[in-house]
Structure formats: C-alpha cells, structure tokens
Design a protein around this motif. Structure first.
Motif, PDB file in Angstrom:
ATOM      1  N   THR A  95       0.832  -1.206   0.000  1.00  0.00           N
ATOM      2  CA  THR A  95       0.000   0.000   0.000  1.00  0.00           C
ATOM      3  C   THR A  95       0.865   1.254   0.000  1.00  0.00           C
ATOM      4  OG1 THR A  95      -1.857  -1.091   1.110  1.00  0.00           O
ATOM      5  CG2 THR A  95      -1.717   1.302   1.327  1.00  0.00           C
ATOM      6  N   GLU A  96       1.871   1.296   0.846  1.00  0.00           N
ATOM      7  CA  GLU A  96       2.761   2.456   0.910  1.00  0.00           C
ATOM      8  C   GLU A  96       3.511   2.640  -0.410  1.00  0.00           C
ATOM      9  OE1 GLU A  96       3.734   2.229   5.725  1.00  0.00           O
ATOM     10  OE2 GLU A  96       4.997   1.184   4.262  1.00  0.00           O
ATOM     11  N   GLN A  97       3.980   1.532  -0.999  1.00  0.00           N
ATOM     12  CA  GLN A  97       4.692   1.598  -2.271  1.00  0.00           C
ATOM     13  C   GLN A  97       3.826   2.196  -3.368  1.00  0.00           C
ATOM     14  OE1 GLN A  97       5.814  -2.478  -2.980  1.00  0.00           O
ATOM     15  NE2 GLN A  97       7.950  -2.055  -2.510  1.00  0.00           N
ATOM     16  N   MET A  98       2.588   1.711  -3.462  1.00  0.00           N
ATOM     17  CA  MET A  98       1.711   2.156  -4.540  1.00  0.00           C
ATOM     18  C   MET A  98       1.352   3.638  -4.397  1.00  0.00           C
ATOM     19  SD  MET A  98       1.519  -0.372  -6.539  1.00  0.00           S
ATOM     20  CE  MET A  98       3.195  -0.800  -5.985  1.00  0.00           C
ATOM     21  N   ILE A  99       1.114   4.083  -3.177  1.00  0.00           N
ATOM     22  CA  ILE A  99       0.796   5.497  -2.964  1.00  0.00           C
ATOM     23  C   ILE A  99       1.983   6.377  -3.349  1.00  0.00           C
ATOM     24  CG2 ILE A  99       0.294   7.243  -1.200  1.00  0.00           C
ATOM     25  CD1 ILE A  99      -1.426   5.082   0.210  1.00  0.00           C
ATOM     26  N   ARG A 100       3.190   5.974  -2.920  1.00  0.00           N
ATOM     27  CA  ARG A 100       4.393   6.730  -3.305  1.00  0.00           C
ATOM     28  C   ARG A 100       4.559   6.766  -4.816  1.00  0.00           C
ATOM     29  NH1 ARG A 100       7.057   3.705   0.609  1.00  0.00           N
ATOM     30  NH2 ARG A 100       8.178   2.584  -1.021  1.00  0.00           N
ATOM     31  N   LYS A 101       4.386   5.606  -5.445  1.00  0.00           N
ATOM     32  CA  LYS A 101       4.599   5.500  -6.891  1.00  0.00           C
ATOM     33  C   LYS A 101       3.687   6.445  -7.664  1.00  0.00           C
ATOM     34  CE  LYS A 101       4.273   2.192 -10.718  1.00  0.00           C
ATOM     35  NZ  LYS A 101       5.590   2.512 -11.305  1.00  0.00           N
ATOM     36  N   TYR A 102       2.423   6.461  -7.313  1.00  0.00           N
ATOM     37  CA  TYR A 102       1.460   7.235  -8.092  1.00  0.00           C
ATOM     38  C   TYR A 102       1.338   8.687  -7.653  1.00  0.00           C
ATOM     39  CZ  TYR A 102       0.410   3.097 -10.701  1.00  0.00           C
ATOM     40  OH  TYR A 102       0.534   2.007 -11.539  1.00  0.00           O
ATOM     41  N   GLN A 103       2.073   9.062  -6.601  1.00  0.00           N
ATOM     42  CA  GLN A 103       2.183  10.469  -6.244  1.00  0.00           C
ATOM     43  C   GLN A 103       3.256  11.156  -7.079  1.00  0.00           C
ATOM     44  OE1 GLN A 103       2.826  10.192  -1.975  1.00  0.00           O
ATOM     45  NE2 GLN A 103       0.744  10.858  -1.528  1.00  0.00           N
ATOM     46  N   ASN A 104       4.171  10.368  -7.631  1.00  0.00           N
ATOM     47  CA  ASN A 104       5.266  10.910  -8.431  1.00  0.00           C
ATOM     48  C   ASN A 104       4.896  10.901  -9.905  1.00  0.00           C
ATOM     49  OD1 ASN A 104       7.022  11.311  -6.237  1.00  0.00           O
ATOM     50  ND2 ASN A 104       7.634   9.154  -6.286  1.00  0.00           N
ATOM     51  N   THR A 105       5.216  11.976 -10.601  1.00  0.00           N
ATOM     52  CA  THR A 105       5.008  12.020 -12.046  1.00  0.00           C
ATOM     53  C   THR A 105       6.322  11.651 -12.720  1.00  0.00           C
ATOM     54  OG1 THR A 105       5.493  14.397 -11.994  1.00  0.00           O
ATOM     55  CG2 THR A 105       3.177  13.732 -11.947  1.00  0.00           C
ATOM     56  N   VAL A 106       6.335  10.496 -13.372  1.00  0.00           N
ATOM     57  CA  VAL A 106       7.554  10.031 -14.040  1.00  0.00           C
ATOM     58  C   VAL A 106       7.220   9.618 -15.470  1.00  0.00           C
ATOM     59  CG1 VAL A 106       8.646   9.251 -11.916  1.00  0.00           C
ATOM     60  CG2 VAL A 106       7.213   7.667 -13.191  1.00  0.00           C
ATOM     61  N   ARG A 107       8.227   9.717 -16.339  1.00  0.00           N
ATOM     62  CA  ARG A 107       8.120   9.289 -17.743  1.00  0.00           C
ATOM     63  C   ARG A 107       6.933   9.942 -18.444  1.00  0.00           C
ATOM     64  NH1 ARG A 107       8.863   2.888 -16.231  1.00  0.00           N
ATOM     65  NH2 ARG A 107      10.911   3.070 -15.261  1.00  0.00           N
ATOM     66  N   MET A 108       6.672  11.189 -18.118  1.00  0.00           N
ATOM     67  CA  MET A 108       5.528  11.875 -18.714  1.00  0.00           C
ATOM     68  C   MET A 108       5.758  12.179 -20.198  1.00  0.00           C
ATOM     69  SD  MET A 108       3.555  11.757 -16.191  1.00  0.00           S
ATOM     70  CE  MET A 108       2.156  12.737 -16.721  1.00  0.00           C
ATOM     71  N   ASP A 109       6.997  12.045 -20.663  1.00  0.00           N
ATOM     72  CA  ASP A 109       7.279  12.263 -22.077  1.00  0.00           C
ATOM     73  C   ASP A 109       6.875  11.077 -22.937  1.00  0.00           C
ATOM     74  OD1 ASP A 109       9.244  10.675 -20.896  1.00  0.00           O
ATOM     75  OD2 ASP A 109      10.805  11.336 -22.279  1.00  0.00           O
ATOM     76  N   VAL A 110       6.533   9.949 -22.312  1.00  0.00           N
ATOM     77  CA  VAL A 110       6.142   8.762 -23.080  1.00  0.00           C
ATOM     78  C   VAL A 110       4.914   9.051 -23.934  1.00  0.00           C
ATOM     79  CG1 VAL A 110       5.264   6.401 -22.914  1.00  0.00           C
ATOM     80  CG2 VAL A 110       7.211   7.109 -21.503  1.00  0.00           C
ATOM     81  N   SER A 111       3.963   9.789 -23.372  1.00  0.00           N
ATOM     82  CA  SER A 111       2.735  10.091 -24.102  1.00  0.00           C
ATOM     83  C   SER A 111       3.017  10.865 -25.387  1.00  0.00           C
ATOM     84  CB  SER A 111       1.782  10.892 -23.207  1.00  0.00           C
ATOM     85  OG  SER A 111       0.599  11.209 -23.900  1.00  0.00           O
ATOM     86  N   SER A 112       3.817  11.924 -25.287  1.00  0.00           N
ATOM     87  CA  SER A 112       4.119  12.718 -26.485  1.00  0.00           C
ATOM     88  C   SER A 112       4.959  11.907 -27.471  1.00  0.00           C
ATOM     89  CB  SER A 112       4.848  14.011 -26.103  1.00  0.00           C
ATOM     90  OG  SER A 112       6.082  13.738 -25.461  1.00  0.00           O
ATOM     91  N   TYR A 113       5.867  11.088 -26.956  1.00  0.00           N
ATOM     92  CA  TYR A 113       6.699  10.258 -27.835  1.00  0.00           C
ATOM     93  C   TYR A 113       5.848   9.295 -28.646  1.00  0.00           C
ATOM     94  CZ  TYR A 113       9.586   6.455 -29.484  1.00  0.00           C
ATOM     95  OH  TYR A 113      10.153   5.502 -30.283  1.00  0.00           O
ATOM     96  N   VAL A 114       4.923   8.609 -27.980  1.00  0.00           N
ATOM     97  CA  VAL A 114       4.064   7.643 -28.669  1.00  0.00           C
ATOM     98  C   VAL A 114       3.300   8.323 -29.794  1.00  0.00           C
ATOM     99  CG1 VAL A 114       2.021   6.169 -28.409  1.00  0.00           C
ATOM    100  CG2 VAL A 114       3.863   6.049 -26.720  1.00  0.00           C
ATOM    101  N   LYS A 115       2.791   9.513 -29.535  1.00  0.00           N
ATOM    102  CA  LYS A 115       2.052  10.239 -30.572  1.00  0.00           C
ATOM    103  C   LYS A 115       2.984  10.715 -31.675  1.00  0.00           C
ATOM    104  CE  LYS A 115      -1.923  11.677 -27.801  1.00  0.00           C
ATOM    105  NZ  LYS A 115      -1.752  10.628 -26.788  1.00  0.00           N
ATOM    106  N   ASP A 116       4.210  11.109 -31.315  1.00  0.00           N
ATOM    107  CA  ASP A 116       5.198  11.492 -32.334  1.00  0.00           C
ATOM    108  C   ASP A 116       5.514  10.330 -33.261  1.00  0.00           C
ATOM    109  OD1 ASP A 116       5.369  14.042 -31.330  1.00  0.00           O
ATOM    110  OD2 ASP A 116       7.243  13.723 -30.237  1.00  0.00           O
TER     111      ASP A 116
END
Length: 248
Positions: free
Chosen positions: A221-242
C-alpha cells in the motif's frame, strides 16, 4: 504439478548474471518461443531487438540506471511495431490505413502482442535454467532509446529484458492474494478486497525485513501510494504520438 507450472510459480527477477553470453542456438530458441505467443489477427505487431553492441548497452544502462542492463547474457528490447504493416501497402493504401494504424485500438494490439511474446520468452528462458529481468526503466528517456535503436515511425520501445545465467537466487517475492485479483462475474468492490490487501501488506513487509539483501520496512500500500504520487516518464505520451501511435 507439471514442470511448466513449477517454472512459472518459481519466477523471480534476476539482477546479477555471470559473464556467460547466450549462444546463437539459445537466442534462436528463445525467439522461436516468443513467436509462438498468441497474436491479435496474426498481426504480430512487435519486433525484438537484441542488443550486443557495447556502446549501445552502455548508453541503455545510463538511461536505465541499472547495471544489469549492461551486464547480462543477452539484452532484448521489445518494441510495439506497426511500421512493418504500414510498409506492406502502396502509398495510396497507406493513406487509407492511417486512421486505423494510429488508433488507440492498434496501440493496445502492439503492446499486448509484445507483452505476450515477452512472457513466452521469459518462461522459455527460465525453463532452460536462465534468469530474466524485465526492464521498464528503458522508458526513463524513451526519445533517446528510440534514437539509439533508430526506430522508424509506428515503432516504440516498450521494455527490455535482460537474460543470462543467474549469479544469485533471490527469495521468491509474494504476490497479491487470489481474492484480490480474481473476481467472479463482476468487479468486486474495493472494500471486499481490503482484507486480502491488508494481509498482503503484512506478508510483503515481513518479506522485505527478512530477505538476504536490501532489507527495509515497507508495505505494498505504501509503495503504490508513493509510486502514483510521483510524475515520471511523462514524455512517453508525447513520444508515442510522435511515432504516430495512439493518436485517435
């Protein structure tokens, strides 16, 4: 219980490998196993790149931050690939195909096809006495990975897999209980899963505290909350569309 199920149930991520390199025969066998995975409409919307060039492996290790990206028996990179399909067509046909190729549905097809082939390869490798580790960390700088591997449009690097002879045997990490992941006939409320998740938190915490390396106090539970509080690899979305995927 048969040998195949025993192999699957004993899966663990291997992050330390001997210096032994996979043979050409082993590589061919693993790729053949990967290719026998189910594929949507026989599209086979993936490509597997074996990385042997020392410079490329070093650069990919820098992206990942994980030494076993460079130090392994063989490094595979699994790519979602609709480029091959697009090139089968004439220019006029490509225009007619564009809307479908760039759809979310076909993006899902590429990721599922690649994941199924990778799981086949993983099980085959472990049945041969080899170890494996999936490498989502290659998406830490997806643009650079794409440049390094010279990926054309309609191709994206989804994840890597390090394969080799294990140099350690870590403890088996526990998984979520059956009751949390298997729901009959309809999605069950979170409240009905909570008891199972709480029990898993205790089990995983005990695992972390007693394993032979990297001990710590932590719960799922602690791991998942930490993980999804952080914004990481947000460039993946733009890359996929590129790369002209998941645009529609």
């Amino acid at each position: 219980m048969n040998h195949t199920i025993e192999t699957i149930l004993n899966h663990r991520s291997i992050r330390k490998f001997t210096d032994d390199k996979l043979t050409e025969e082993q590589i061919h066998t693993l790729i053949q196993a990967a290719q026998q995975a189910s594929s949507s409409s026989n599209v086979m919307a993936y490509t597997i790149i074996g990385v042997t060039d020392p410079f490329l492996k070093e650069e990919l290790r820098k992206v990942s931050g994980q030494p076993y990206v460079e130090n392994n028996g063989h490094l595979f990179v699994f790519c979602g690939d609709l480029h091959r399909i697009s090139q089968l067509a004439t220019r006029e046909e490509q225009v007619q195909m564009q809307e479908t190729l760039e759809s979310t549905e076909q993006f899902i097809v590429t990721t599922i096809d690649a994941a199924l082939s990778a799981q086949n390869l993983a099980i085959a490798a472990e049945s041969m006495g080899l170890g494996i580790c999936f490498l989502g960390s290659l998406r830490n700088d997806i643009y650079h990975v794409s440049e390094l591997l010279r990926l054309p449009k309609y191709v994206i690097p989804l994840f890597g897999m390090a394969v080799g002879t294990p140099a350690h045997r870590p403890e088996l990490k526990p998984r979520l209980p059956f009751e949390a992941v298997y729901h009959e006939n309809k999605y069950q409320s979170f409240e009905s899963q909570q008891t199972a998740i709480s029990a898993y938190d205790i089990e995983l915490q005990n695992y972390y505290q007693h394993r032979t390396s990297n001990t710590r106090t932590d719960t799922w539970t602690e791991q998942m909350i930490r993980k999804y509080q952080n914004t990481v690899r947000m460039d993946v979305s733009s890359y996929v569309k590129d790369q002209k995927l998941n645009k529609r």
